[in-house]
Design an enzyme around this catalytic site. Sequence first.
Site, short mmCIF file in Angstrom:
data_model
loop_
_atom_site.label_atom_id
_atom_site.label_comp_id
_atom_site.label_asym_id
_atom_site.label_seq_id
_atom_site.Cartn_x
_atom_site.Cartn_y
_atom_site.Cartn_z
N TYR A 173 0.81 -1.21 0.00
CA TYR A 173 0.00 0.00 0.00
C TYR A 173 0.84 1.27 0.00
O TYR A 173 0.32 2.37 0.03
CB TYR A 173 -0.96 0.01 1.19
CG TYR A 173 -2.08 -1.00 1.08
CD1 TYR A 173 -1.86 -2.25 0.51
CD2 TYR A 173 -3.35 -0.72 1.54
CE1 TYR A 173 -2.86 -3.18 0.41
CE2 TYR A 173 -4.37 -1.64 1.45
CZ TYR A 173 -4.12 -2.87 0.88
OH TYR A 173 -5.12 -3.80 0.79
N LYS B 77 2.33 -14.28 5.63
CA LYS B 77 2.60 -15.19 4.51
C LYS B 77 4.11 -15.42 4.47
O LYS B 77 4.75 -15.36 3.40
CB LYS B 77 2.07 -14.56 3.21
CG LYS B 77 1.95 -15.52 2.06
CD LYS B 77 0.82 -16.51 2.21
CE LYS B 77 0.84 -17.52 1.08
NZ LYS B 77 -0.06 -18.66 1.29
N ASP C 222 -3.53 -17.44 4.97
CA ASP C 222 -4.67 -18.09 4.30
C ASP C 222 -5.37 -19.05 5.25
O ASP C 222 -6.61 -19.13 5.27
CB ASP C 222 -4.24 -18.79 3.00
CG ASP C 222 -2.87 -19.43 3.06
OD1 ASP C 222 -2.04 -18.97 3.86
OD2 ASP C 222 -2.64 -20.40 2.34
N ASP D 175 -6.19 -5.78 5.74
CA ASP D 175 -7.30 -5.16 5.01
C ASP D 175 -8.36 -6.22 4.72
O ASP D 175 -9.57 -6.03 4.94
CB ASP D 175 -6.75 -4.58 3.70
CG ASP D 175 -7.71 -3.62 3.05
OD1 ASP D 175 -8.75 -3.33 3.65
OD2 ASP D 175 -7.41 -3.17 1.93
#
Length: 491
Positions: free
Chosen positions: A134, A181, A214, A238
């Site tokens: 971002y 991740k 995930d 987000d």
Amino acid sequence: MDQSGTITKTKVTGLPGDGIGPEVFHATQRIFEAAAAPIEWEMAEAGAEMFKKGVGTGVPRETLDSIARNGLALKSPLETPVGFGGKSANVTLRKYFELYANIRPVRELPGVITPFSGRGIDMVIVRENVEDVYAGIEHMQTPSVAQCLKLMTAPGCERIVRAAFGLAEAETRKKVTCATKANIMKLTEGMMKRMFEKVGPEYPDLAQDHIIIDNCAHQLVIAPEQFDVIVTSNMNGDIISDLAAGLVGGLGIAPSSNLGDHAAMFEAVHGSAPQIAGKGLANPTALLSAGIMMLRHIGAFEAATKIEQALFITLAEGKNLTGDLSPRGHGVGTDAFTDQVIANLGRSSNLPSRDYKKFELVAWPDLTAHTEPNTRSLVGIDVFIESDLSAQELGQALEAIAQDTPFRLNGISNRGVQVFPPTGGQTFLVDHFACRFMFKNPIPLNASLANGQPEISYLVQRIGAKFTWMHIEKLQNFDGKDAFERPQGEG
Ligand code: NAP
């Protein structure tokens, strides 16, 4: 209260915003006033009207000054213009004040029935708010290949991890989960995980674990009650914070805060809902809940609990709820809902307010953050080349170019997969190759950092005489460890 017995009020910049913003803001102000919340408003403008007046960022100087002075803002939704203006006023505010900690509480509310009701969902998502993809650093590499830089920094990770632990302690929570991740992005996402593991032992009373993002999304749906505080990077946060809000009734009732060292901004998660704007139908719960967070932030715990309990009992009793929370055709307007909350001030619901202590971020020095390893060496460079040759043709051409230089061609990858020397894989090629050249003799770097530059210039000039290159990455080794990743398939 001061010595004369007068209640001292905290000045807050109020931003009524766009669409349904002024309606939910006015409702919140009315409830605050009725509860004698110790707030003095300093009203300011931002959003659509400002863009129309030609303020490119959507936030005029007076508003920035007001927030800087007060250090506190309650903000209604701001529209992001489509087709003109360009920038989002929300992002402007977040970045201008370095509001790096986005706090999103997700708690089952009484009377708000969802498929997850009764599971006891009560968690907070702590999202890093200013770094990661971002940062908006994007480049077209070739006409058909786009690149976005995912920048994560050690101070950025440390302060958000510390914010999560600090918040967990202040809210007497039991567990902090770090969701990353790191299995794929070992340097960026891995940095968040490593920082979590480094800082965690300072908080021995809190249980701590790590989860791959995930699986976190999966677990949030399968068994959301297992989570207490989740800390995560910007894009992960987000997505999972919206997912988590959906578990307890959706964005329309979800509050959030954006905290930085010098300012804090509280807001509803939803937008300006232009379809219902001006009709007096909007539900003010999300902004009111953000206001309750703000009261706790300034230590006005009594007023916060009083208003929160009035809201809980209003929702639980189900009288005079807005349309979004009622069976079709049975909703009331914003004003009637607000009146009901005001009428319930002083009553207690069956759902207790949480136990809170004052929560403050660890303040970071306003200095350029810099960490110098004990040793640094330059071991090679990646040169990103645009070419429509096959990997084999390109590899042979670059091997020939490197021959009389201090480098050897180590390999070529395409979208992160090694394609030269060939591995036997079936990679689809685009015209964007990462060509890795290693120094035949790595160069130890001293403080001047000039070492290696003539060699790099020489190689790049030779490459540039035959190919189009877009950018170069230095491959370094810090304290004996490679500071770069290897492409998929490299042995
Ligand atoms: P949105 O404004 O959140 O609205 C989506 C739908 O959610 C609305 O049409 C409405 O549904 C419902 N809704 C949202 N808030 C509600 C409330 N308080 N009470 C009752 N219903 C509510 O999302 P959007 O339409 O995608 O975005 C509209 C504008 O808001 C855009 O310009 C966007 O950039 C901006 N935005 C700002 C922020 C912010 O300031 N932080 C955040 C998100 C979006 P029904 O139509 O079914 O009634």
